[in-house]
Design a protein around this motif. Structure first.
Motif, short mmCIF file in Angstrom:
data_model
loop_
_atom_site.label_atom_id
_atom_site.label_comp_id
_atom_site.label_asym_id
_atom_site.label_seq_id
_atom_site.Cartn_x
_atom_site.Cartn_y
_atom_site.Cartn_z
N PHE A 1 0.84 -1.20 0.00
CA PHE A 1 0.00 0.00 0.00
C PHE A 1 0.87 1.25 0.00
O PHE A 1 1.91 1.30 0.67
N ALA A 2 0.46 2.25 -0.79
CA ALA A 2 1.06 3.59 -0.77
C ALA A 2 2.55 3.60 -1.13
O ALA A 2 3.30 4.43 -0.63
N TYR B 1 -9.27 -0.32 -2.11
CA TYR B 1 -7.81 -0.30 -2.16
C TYR B 1 -7.33 0.67 -3.24
O TYR B 1 -6.45 1.52 -2.99
N TYR B 2 -7.92 0.58 -4.42
CA TYR B 2 -7.53 1.48 -5.51
C TYR B 2 -7.85 2.93 -5.16
O TYR B 2 -7.00 3.82 -5.30
N ASN C 1 -5.52 4.42 -2.41
CA ASN C 1 -4.19 4.71 -2.94
C ASN C 1 -4.21 5.99 -3.77
O ASN C 1 -3.34 6.86 -3.62
N TYR D 1 -1.96 12.76 2.05
CA TYR D 1 -0.67 12.11 2.27
C TYR D 1 -0.02 12.63 3.56
O TYR D 1 0.48 11.84 4.38
N VAL E 1 0.88 5.25 -8.48
CA VAL E 1 1.67 4.84 -7.32
C VAL E 1 2.59 3.71 -7.77
O VAL E 1 2.11 2.65 -8.21
N ILE F 1 -1.57 1.50 -10.19
CA ILE F 1 -0.77 1.07 -9.06
C ILE F 1 0.13 -0.06 -9.56
O ILE F 1 -0.36 -1.11 -9.99
#
Length: 368
Positions: A31-32, A245-246, A249, A258, A305, A322
């Motif tokens: 993640f991230a 999740y998408y 992010n 952030y 990402v 991602i």
């Protein structure tokens, strides 16, 4: 002692990650750019002075063990209390426990050996940067049996459907735990409970052949327990599906979001990597993106990402996507609204396009 020991319980988490959990548990999804979902509850516990943490996990825990190792990255190695990954133990032929009660029953010595009188319990799907010491002080001041950490969600999405809703009186005492989809005060899955009470309720649940500690031990005993609430007011999101999740992010591409998650002291920790800085070729174009170390960028990256070690060749375009560790994107490729798991190789001139509501997902180690 007025201190807390920790438990991250992965047994009853609802998740719909499909390709992303073919080879791993939901807690270890990257993640991230450089973190895993498990990093957030584990960091929060460490930052709340919880020295000893156990993790209940039933299957697909190889990646969890590889990521966490001895817990040193979170200052939870054995010198500081210890990090324990505890699968269920089936060696007792008389054991009648089920669900997460089997973890409590078969790992009873973890709680018995702990010096703390209180347990901080969490899942892995509520992502926040929170010090729970203030919640613990509230728990002690109110002389509560249980304190539930809640959050207020203004705009509800599908990832909130499985979360319990909490109704409380003006003094913060919980009156009802529901599944009312119109209620905006959600239970985060994080709570503080007196250790002796925890073990008493575990025994009661097992004796009645029940299988879900929170539902049968706390929710169904709400009338006889003193249950308080404590509201988490910081940045916090639920991640339990590909779509959430998408979305979350992508939301971190906002500087405000952030900073709210990662610039707040104390910081979120993760396993340390040794990659070199990302290298940008002269022809590279990068806009509004998160890039981890070790990438080599010669193409166009926008609104995306990228995790460690990603290669984007000249002439390739990556938008709103991602891209996880060590993926290679060859020349002429166009990716948009895509999630690539680790070690995916997209050969030259391919085009993969999803939508923001339904991103195109590729499982790890595929060649496209």
């Amino acid at each position: 002692m007025n201190t807390m020991m920790g438990l991250i319980n992965l047994e009853h988490e609802h998740h719909y990650f499909h390709e992303l959990t073919y080879f791993r548990s939901g807690a270890t999804i990257p993640f991230a750019g450089r973190y895993r979902l498990i990093d957030f509850p584990l960091s929060n516990m460490g930052n709340s002075n919880v020295e000893s943490v156990a993790i209940f996990t039933r299957n697909k825990y190889r990646s969890l063990m590889d990521h966490l190792q001895t817990g040193g990255s979170w200052e939870m190695d054995e010198r500081n209390g210890g990090l324990f990954i505890l699968p269920p133990d089936w060696n007792d032929p008389s054991d009648i426990s089920k669900g997460d009660l089997s973890f409590f029953h078969n790992n009873r010595d973890y709680f018995a050996r702990g010096k703390s009188s209180y347990v901080l319990i969490s899942g892995s799907q509520f992502i926040t940067n929170t010090d729970y010491q203030d919640a613990f002080k509230s728990h002690l001041a109110n002389k509560a049996d249980v304190t539930l950490i809640t959050t207020h969600i203004e705009t509800l999405n599908t990832e909130h459907d499985s979360a319990f809703r909490i109704e409380a009186d003006e003094d913060g005492w919980v009156t009802t735990i529901t599944n009312d989809k119109q209620e905006n005060d959600l239970f985060t899955g994080v709570y503080i409970i007196n250790k002796d009470l925890l073990m008493t309720l575990v025994d009661q649940c097992i004796a009645h052949h029940q299988d879900h500690f929170f539902v049968h031990g706390i929710k169904e005993n709400l009338a006889t327990l003193k249950v308080q609430t404590y509201k988490n007011n910081g940045y916090g999101v639920f991640i339990n599906s590909i779509e959430s999740y998408y979305r979350h992010n992508m939301n971190l591409l906002s500087e405000e979001n952030y900073k709210a998650l990662f610039y707040k002291l104390p910081f979120i920790r993760t396993k340390v990597g040794n990659q070199p800085p990302t290298k940008y070729r002269n022809e590279a174009s990068v806009k509004k993106s998160i890039l981890a170390n070790g990438c080599i960028i010669a193409g166009e990256v926008e609104g995306s990402v990228l995790f460690r070690g990603v290669t984007i060749e000249e002439g390739a375009t990556v938008k709103n996507s991602i891209i996880m560790q060590r993926c290679k994107i060859e020349a002429g490729v166009h990716l948009e609204n895509v999630i690539l798991d680790k070690d995916v190789h997209v050969t030259a001139n391919q085009q993969l396009i999803g939508s923001k509501d339904k991103p195109y997902v590729v499982a790890k180690r595929q060649v496209m």
